[in-house]
Enzyme design. Structure first.
Site, mmCIF file in Angstrom:
data_model
loop_
_atom_site.group_PDB
_atom_site.id
_atom_site.type_symbol
_atom_site.label_atom_id
_atom_site.label_comp_id
_atom_site.label_asym_id
_atom_site.label_seq_id
_atom_site.Cartn_x
_atom_site.Cartn_y
_atom_site.Cartn_z
ATOM 1 N N ARG A 1 0.625 -0.703 -0.003
ATOM 2 C CA ARG A 1 -0.095 -0.064 0.471
ATOM 3 C C ARG A 1 0.583 1.477 -0.145
ATOM 4 O O ARG A 1 0.012 2.450 0.417
ATOM 5 C CB ARG A 1 -1.383 -0.168 1.527
ATOM 6 C CG ARG A 1 -2.269 -0.832 1.182
ATOM 7 C CD ARG A 1 -3.205 -1.041 2.628
ATOM 8 N NE ARG A 1 -2.762 -1.730 2.780
ATOM 9 C CZ ARG A 1 -2.922 -2.459 3.954
ATOM 10 N NH1 ARG A 1 -4.199 -1.407 4.366
ATOM 11 N NH2 ARG A 1 -2.466 -2.936 5.390
ATOM 12 N N ASN B 1 0.615 1.248 7.527
ATOM 13 C CA ASN B 1 0.478 0.814 6.060
ATOM 14 C C ASN B 1 0.467 1.589 5.184
ATOM 15 O O ASN B 1 0.608 0.776 3.704
ATOM 16 C CB ASN B 1 -0.377 0.392 6.491
ATOM 17 C CG ASN B 1 -0.395 -0.985 7.457
ATOM 18 O OD1 ASN B 1 -0.061 -1.982 7.054
ATOM 19 N ND2 ASN B 1 -1.355 -0.843 8.514
#
Length: 456
Positions: A15, A225
């Site tokens: 991501r 993330n």
């Protein structure tokens, strides 16, 4: 009892949408993994073990030369339990502390509390209370408040998903128990992975006490993330640094618009305007004032130094009472004495200026050794590079360099020399004489009288 710090750093970080491995993404100017290693070192760990995977060559290269780090490869990312198992051969007997390379805000104080809760024979897990715990494993406690297990989001039922206390993943446990429990992990879950968190239930089953330590700051164990989360943690980190400076007496005109990417020591009555970036090792003396949009890297500023707007200073030292800018640039290996003035659009590179010297505007002084009380006028250039080699220009005390002059190095301007405006100097200029060189003619005038200010 030996302490083994195991840092899980094998994740790909899809991501992030970046070729750079996730743990190398920068926070405050250095890789996230670097912050976690620093926290581990602060605990005086006997062993630091990093479990790497995706981008392993890049990750190891980023920390080349750090001999206290042991590296172990997780070829397949089969879960956190599997990752810790890869580190066990590098560990000595004692206690293991499991950290994460993408959780850069964790502090040594919190980790010390976790280790204290574990002692020599307990398992301790760091938890946090969250208003919106979506995506996190939940801490399940019994009627007595004891932790019995951790359930991951995808495996939790409705009642379990309503729990606000979440697992941060940080665990301290005796090595002897981990060696027994990790081979028994199963991957019968929604993710098909070997969860480290399943050892909580094993501990309860084997009568090993499980202690929970709630993090005082929910940001501290937060992981990254994606770039949005990284940006959020960057601002949290920077606000922490700003708060420390404010507590130490530094005036920050807007703490939300300040960035520290290293360390800073400071005296009293320091004032820092908006959008200032401090990188590397910074030392600020008493009464230093830094204007807006200034960038400092590895810089020492003496007492009373004023740095005006949009100035850049790198790897240099500035003496007390000096002022620089606006729009000045001081490149590496420059040393300025006391009460030096560097004005707008002046660039220094590996230049030494003695006390009281000044270059008011529009000048380049590279590879120059300049004495005291020297005046460098607008448009002056030290021509230090012949296309292959660098040469030094030496200017003595009390010299005056006229407007739009070029000093072609190697060349020496003696004490008290005056260089006439528009001169191109290729030969040494004698002391206390006016040297003028326009077109092809360079001559020195002996007996010349210095100009004096007219009264009235």
């Amino acid at each position: 009892m030996s302490l083994n710090v195991i840092i899980l750093a094998a994740g790909q970080g899809k991501r992030m949408n970046s070729k750079l491995p996730k743990v190398l993404q920068p926070l405050a100017g250095r890789p996230m993994l670097g912050h976690v290693l620093e926290a581990g070192r602060a605990l005086q760990a006997d062993r630091l073990v990093v479990v790497y995977g995706h981008g392993g060559d890049q990750v190891q290269a980023a920390f080349q030369g750090q001999a206290d780090v042991r590296w172990t490869h997780q070829a397949e990312q089969l879960g956190t339990g599997h990752a810790v198992a890869q580190a066990l051969p590098e560990c000595s007997e004692g206690v293991a502390l499991i950290l994460y390379g993408d959780c850069p805000l964790i502090t040594p104080a919190t980790l010390q509390a976790l280790l204290a809760a574990a002692g020599e024979d307990k398992l301790a897990v760091l938890t946090a209370m969250m208003d919106n715990p979506t995506g996190y494993g939940r801490i399940v406690r019994d009627s007595a408040g004891q932790i019995t297990r951790i359930v991951e989001q995808k495996d939790a039922n409705g009642a379990e998903q309503a729990i606000r206390e979440i697992n941060t993943g940080f665990i301290a446990a005796p090595l002897r128990h981990l060696r027994d429990w990790l081979p028994k992990l199963k991957n019968a879950n929604a993710q098909g992975e070997y969860y480290l968190t399943d050892i909580i239930a094993m501990a309860v089953e084997h009568g090993v006490a499980v202690a929970g330590v709630i993090a005082g700051d929910a940001w501290e164990p937060a992981g990254v993330n994606d770039k949005r989360q990284l940006a959020e943690l960057e601002r949290v980190y920077q606000r922490r640094q700003a708060d420390k400076l404010l507590a130490g007496g530094v005036t920050l005109l807007d703490p939300a618009r300040f960035d520290l990417r290293g360390s800073v020591s400071h005296g009293q009555d320091v004032e820092i305007d908006v959008n200032v970036i401090l990188e590397g090792r910074i030392t600020l003396g008493n009464g230093v004032k830094i204007g807006p949009n200034v960038y400092l890297k590895n810089v020492t500023l003496g007492d009373g130094v004023i740095v005006k707007a949009n100035t850049v200073i790198e790897d240099s030292t500035v003496g007390a009472g000096s002022d620089l800018g606006p729009f000045a640039r001081v490149r590496p290996d420059s040393v300025l004495g006391e009460k030096v003035h560097i004005g707008n659009f002046v660039e220094l590179k590996k230049a030494r200026l003695g006390n009281g010297s000044k270059a008011g505007h529009l000048a380049y002084l590279g590879d120059a050794v300049i004495g005291e009380r020297v005046n460098v006028s607008a448009g002056v250039i030290t021509c230090n590079y012949d296309g292959a080699n660098k040469f030094t220009t030496t200017i003595g005390n009390d010299a005056f360099i006229g407007t739009d002059s070029q000093l072609v190095a190697p060349v020496t301007i003696a004490d008290g020399a005056y260089i006439a405006a528009g001169s191109t100097i290729t030969k040494d200029a004698p002391a206390d004489a006016l040297t003028i060189c326009r077109a092809r003619d360079q001559r020195s005038i002996t007996g010349w009288k210095k100009p004096t200010k007219q009264k009235g």
